[in-house]
Design a protein around this motif. Structure first.
Motif, PDB file in Angstrom:
ATOM      1  N   PRO A 171      -1.012 -51.436  16.251  1.00 58.03           N
ATOM      2  CA  PRO A 171      -0.136 -51.436  15.073  1.00 58.03           C
ATOM      3  C   PRO A 171      -0.899 -50.900  13.863  1.00 58.03           C
ATOM      4  CG  PRO A 171      -0.882 -53.655  15.555  1.00 58.03           C
ATOM      5  CD  PRO A 171      -1.375 -52.772  16.670  1.00 58.03           C
ATOM      6  N   PRO A 172      -0.202 -50.290  12.928  1.00 62.69           N
ATOM      7  CA  PRO A 172      -0.889 -49.783  11.740  1.00 62.69           C
ATOM      8  C   PRO A 172      -1.431 -50.930  10.890  1.00 62.69           C
ATOM      9  CG  PRO A 172       1.474 -49.566  11.500  1.00 62.69           C
ATOM     10  CD  PRO A 172       1.220 -50.045  12.899  1.00 62.69           C
ATOM     11  N   THR A 173      -2.484 -50.650  10.165  1.00 65.46           N
ATOM     12  CA  THR A 173      -3.045 -51.637   9.254  1.00 65.46           C
ATOM     13  C   THR A 173      -2.093 -51.791   8.079  1.00 65.46           C
ATOM     14  OG1 THR A 173      -5.271 -50.967   9.864  1.00 65.46           O
ATOM     15  CG2 THR A 173      -5.048 -52.222   7.840  1.00 65.46           C
ATOM     16  N   PRO A 174      -1.700 -53.026   7.766  1.00 65.30           N
ATOM     17  CA  PRO A 174      -0.771 -53.203   6.648  1.00 65.30           C
ATOM     18  C   PRO A 174      -1.453 -52.841   5.324  1.00 65.30           C
ATOM     19  CG  PRO A 174      -1.506 -55.331   7.467  1.00 65.30           C
ATOM     20  CD  PRO A 174      -2.066 -54.282   8.386  1.00 65.30           C
ATOM     21  N   LEU A 175      -0.682 -52.275   4.421  1.00 65.82           N
ATOM     22  CA  LEU A 175      -1.200 -51.938   3.104  1.00 65.82           C
ATOM     23  C   LEU A 175      -1.231 -53.182   2.229  1.00 65.82           C
ATOM     24  CD1 LEU A 175       0.737 -48.601   2.480  1.00 65.82           C
ATOM     25  CD2 LEU A 175      -1.555 -48.910   3.432  1.00 65.82           C
ATOM     26  N   VAL A 176      -2.170 -53.204   1.284  1.00 64.78           N
ATOM     27  CA  VAL A 176      -2.283 -54.328   0.350  1.00 64.78           C
ATOM     28  C   VAL A 176      -2.252 -53.790  -1.072  1.00 64.78           C
ATOM     29  CG1 VAL A 176      -3.582 -55.786   1.964  1.00 64.78           C
ATOM     30  CG2 VAL A 176      -4.807 -54.293   0.389  1.00 64.78           C
ATOM     31  N   GLU A 177      -1.958 -54.675  -2.001  1.00 62.30           N
ATOM     32  CA  GLU A 177      -1.903 -54.302  -3.407  1.00 62.30           C
ATOM     33  C   GLU A 177      -3.057 -54.951  -4.151  1.00 62.30           C
ATOM     34  OE1 GLU A 177       1.066 -54.874  -7.245  1.00 62.30           O
ATOM     35  OE2 GLU A 177       1.873 -55.056  -5.214  1.00 62.30           O
ATOM     36  N   VAL A 187      -1.888 -49.613  -4.379  1.00 63.36           N
ATOM     37  CA  VAL A 187      -1.589 -50.004  -3.008  1.00 63.36           C
ATOM     38  C   VAL A 187      -2.357 -49.086  -2.064  1.00 63.36           C
ATOM     39  CG1 VAL A 187       0.240 -50.201  -1.271  1.00 63.36           C
ATOM     40  CG2 VAL A 187       0.691 -50.847  -3.641  1.00 63.36           C
ATOM     41  N   LEU A 223      -4.989 -49.159   1.962  1.00 67.67           N
ATOM     42  CA  LEU A 223      -5.607 -49.896   3.063  1.00 67.67           C
ATOM     43  C   LEU A 223      -6.559 -50.950   2.503  1.00 67.67           C
ATOM     44  CD1 LEU A 223      -6.376 -46.872   5.382  1.00 67.67           C
ATOM     45  CD2 LEU A 223      -4.614 -48.610   5.733  1.00 67.67           C
ATOM     46  N   PRO A 224      -6.648 -52.118   3.157  1.00 64.31           N
ATOM     47  CA  PRO A 224      -7.480 -53.199   2.627  1.00 64.31           C
ATOM     48  C   PRO A 224      -8.918 -52.763   2.324  1.00 64.31           C
ATOM     49  CG  PRO A 224      -6.183 -53.988   4.481  1.00 64.31           C
ATOM     50  CD  PRO A 224      -5.967 -52.508   4.389  1.00 64.31           C
TER      51      PRO A 224
END
Length: 82
Positions: free
Chosen positions: A57-63, A70, A72-73
């Protein structure tokens, strides 16, 4: 028989750690290993590893809590907040 010390990730000409994400670095290593693989068994294992990689799964984006940027972590942790 002479002991041969294995190469580490740092011994191989690779993209700079800050220039790519860990996933991009993994993909880079797998594809380069596939290109240099000599045995059919190794090629099959590397193709299997690349297939599993593609299904991750793709890495979730963070803010960023300070500026709202916004991404990638790993990139948000090291960005220059303005």
């Amino acid at each position: 028989m002479e002991d041969i010390e294995p190469l580490s990730d740092e011994d191989i000409s690779t993209p700079e750690r800050d220039a790519v994400t860990p996933n991009e670095r993994l993909h880079w290593h797998l594809t380069n290993a596939l290109v240099s693989a000599e045995s059919p068994e190794t090629t099959a294992h590397l193709r299997g590893a690349l297939s599993v990689y593609q299904d991750l799964p793709p890495t979730p984006l963070v803010e960023c809590p300070l500026c709202g940027k916004v991404g990638l972590p790993e990139r948000i942790r090291t960005h220059e907040c303005q």
